[in-house]
Design a protein around this motif. Sequence first.
Motif: not given
Length: 476
Positions: A237-242, A302-309, A425-429, A435-438
């Motif tokens: 789910g971090y890489d693919v929007d189902f 070994g790179t993480s699949m998990r993102k902050a969002f 919102r990123v920095d209140e914007r 499309s945001v880079q997570l």
Amino acid sequence: MGSPDKKSPRYPKSHLVAASGIAAALSIILLVVPTTDVEAKKTFVQLELQTPESDATDADASLAQSPEQLDALVSDAVTLPKPLDIARQVTNAAKGEPMVAVEPAAPAEPQWQQLTVASGDTLSTLFDRADLGASTLHAILNSSEQARRFTRLNVGQVLEYQTDADGQLVAMRSKLNDLESIRVERTAEGFVFNKDVIEPDVRERYVHGTINSSLFLAAQNAGLNHNLTMQMANIFGYDVDFARDIRQGDSFEVLFEELHVGDKSVGNNNILAARFTNRGKTFTAVRYTDSNGYASYYRADGTSMRKAFIRTPVDFARISSRFNPGRLHPVLNRIRAHKGVDYAAATGTPIKATGDGRVVSAGRKGGYGNAVVIQHGRKYQTLYGHMSRFANGIRAGSNVTQGQIIGYVGMTGLATGPHLHYEFRVDERHVDPLSVQLPASDPIPASERTAFLASSQKLMAAMDQNRATQLAALEP
């Protein structure tokens, strides 16, 4: 001969048959066993046999005696051994061995009887149907907290029970699933509850599939149940929007743990490794448990699949409106920026927090209706609007984790139908959530990397081997 005016007494046929049988048995004994042995050992019953000189009337009377005596004789005959036992005793006596009284057979163990739960049944109605008594039901339910598990019944569930000669409940049991059964047994101290759990065998199973119409149909055809399909979707789910990225021709491979009792599959555990190919790009996932017992999924390198969002807060919902600064508002009928993404879904569909954070507010918020705002560190903030209701424990100041259910889809506020309005919102914007880079989480720690790579290579090799075997089987 007796007087012709004196009628001979008539006796029930069963009495005469029983007396004749006894006489026959004694005749066998007298023929086989020496007279002195018979006299010394005293046979089971004694009958006064007539001499040849006796007339027929006296013989009849002597054999039958009186109705009361014959009743007693028949009553005694009921306790006689069976013919096979008599023959055995006779054989032993002929050998000079003592004749031993035959012990009565042990009473048969109570048979299990069944009750099948129908719609509307309760444990009380089942006890009434089986005539087990309300006092017994109360004694079971008051025996322990665990015994109350019998009250949680499902349609089609079978309850088995045993009763004693007086109709009192001796034991009751029920199979909850292929791995668990519960039972209660009567003891001198009362009813005792027990739970029996079968430890299943864990086997690895591999499946693969290609999506032609929907992910769920393809997964079902491949042999994945709903839970495993959701697990796969969450992993990637971090890489693919189902909700919007799936295309015809996408494919997947999954290696997972399947539980068995004998040859029967009784469930599954975790996905061990998987591949998902979306629009020609392949993503990999490997489950790894570190030295502290924490399990997570990483890419094969070994790179993480998990993102902050995670990308979407609602599983498999349809996007009904995208991020659009110049959108015409459907209710206000004027240009008003749409600062988020709308996900159309049925009322009551669960909504998940897309990242770890702290709830800033949870309540009525103007046109958003029932809304939750979550702060993720100092830089990121998410908003979830038009909820029908909030999940338990969601209030201002509470902490939430990624994937935690925070509320349910509704149409409160300015909404024309049930959907979730989601803002990022990123920095209140405000930015487009699609499309945001997570930001990504940390990769596998250096101290775990050697062990991880060994496990990863083994699992990916197992998938490759299974795939080659299945493809070979399909070749003509």
